[in-house]
Enzyme design. Sequence first.
Site, PDB file in Angstrom:
ATOM      1  N   HIS A   1      29.358 -32.663  -7.129  1.00 36.05           N
ATOM      2  CA  HIS A   1      29.100 -31.189  -6.834  1.00 36.05           C
ATOM      3  C   HIS A   1      30.446 -30.536  -7.437  1.00 36.05           C
ATOM      4  O   HIS A   1      31.263 -31.430  -7.686  1.00 36.05           O
ATOM      5  CB  HIS A   1      28.959 -31.168  -5.251  1.00 36.05           C
ATOM      6  CG  HIS A   1      30.046 -31.612  -4.536  1.00 36.05           C
ATOM      7  ND1 HIS A   1      30.080 -32.951  -4.101  1.00 36.05           N
ATOM      8  CD2 HIS A   1      31.273 -31.022  -3.962  1.00 36.05           C
ATOM      9  CE1 HIS A   1      31.070 -33.157  -3.467  1.00 36.05           C
ATOM     10  NE2 HIS A   1      31.904 -31.960  -3.281  1.00 36.05           N
ATOM     11  N   GLY A   2      30.055 -29.304  -7.519  1.00 36.61           N
ATOM     12  CA  GLY A   2      31.040 -28.548  -8.339  1.00 36.61           C
ATOM     13  C   GLY A   2      32.296 -28.130  -7.290  1.00 36.61           C
ATOM     14  O   GLY A   2      32.397 -28.638  -6.034  1.00 36.61           O
TER      15      GLY A   2
END
Length: 145
Positions: A62-63
């Site tokens: 995920h970011g």
Amino acid sequence: MSILSANKVKLNAFVSDKYEAIRLAGQLLAEAGHVEPAYVESMIERENSLSTYMGGGLAIPHGTSESKGTIKSTGLSIVQLPAGVDFGDGEKAHLVIGIAAVGDDHLDILTNVAMICSDDENMERILAAKTPAEMIEIFESGVEE
């Protein structure tokens, strides 16, 4: 828009390294309109600072927190890797689940995904899934939207 749909499921993928796997998961999210393309690079940034390998053959890239502005809507992407890919320390991921979440959704999604994938029977079904619909059914039975 559903957080998980057939266009965000990639079965029998083969990648050369974890970065290619993460980019593939991120690209599926971007192509579906959940994130701006810049989010994919923030997923790589996150991986470089802290591994997203969860154990048991599962990675959930995920970011970074800074990339929240590039997320348009909450979504999941699933990349099934029969041969696996090295995520470091000899750990092999056979399932890479990309997450983009608006607000605080990411904690609920991470928890649901981790619970689904921590069940050995579910993980066997996930790794044996032959169609995106089959994969989605496994996840939707355990994910509360």
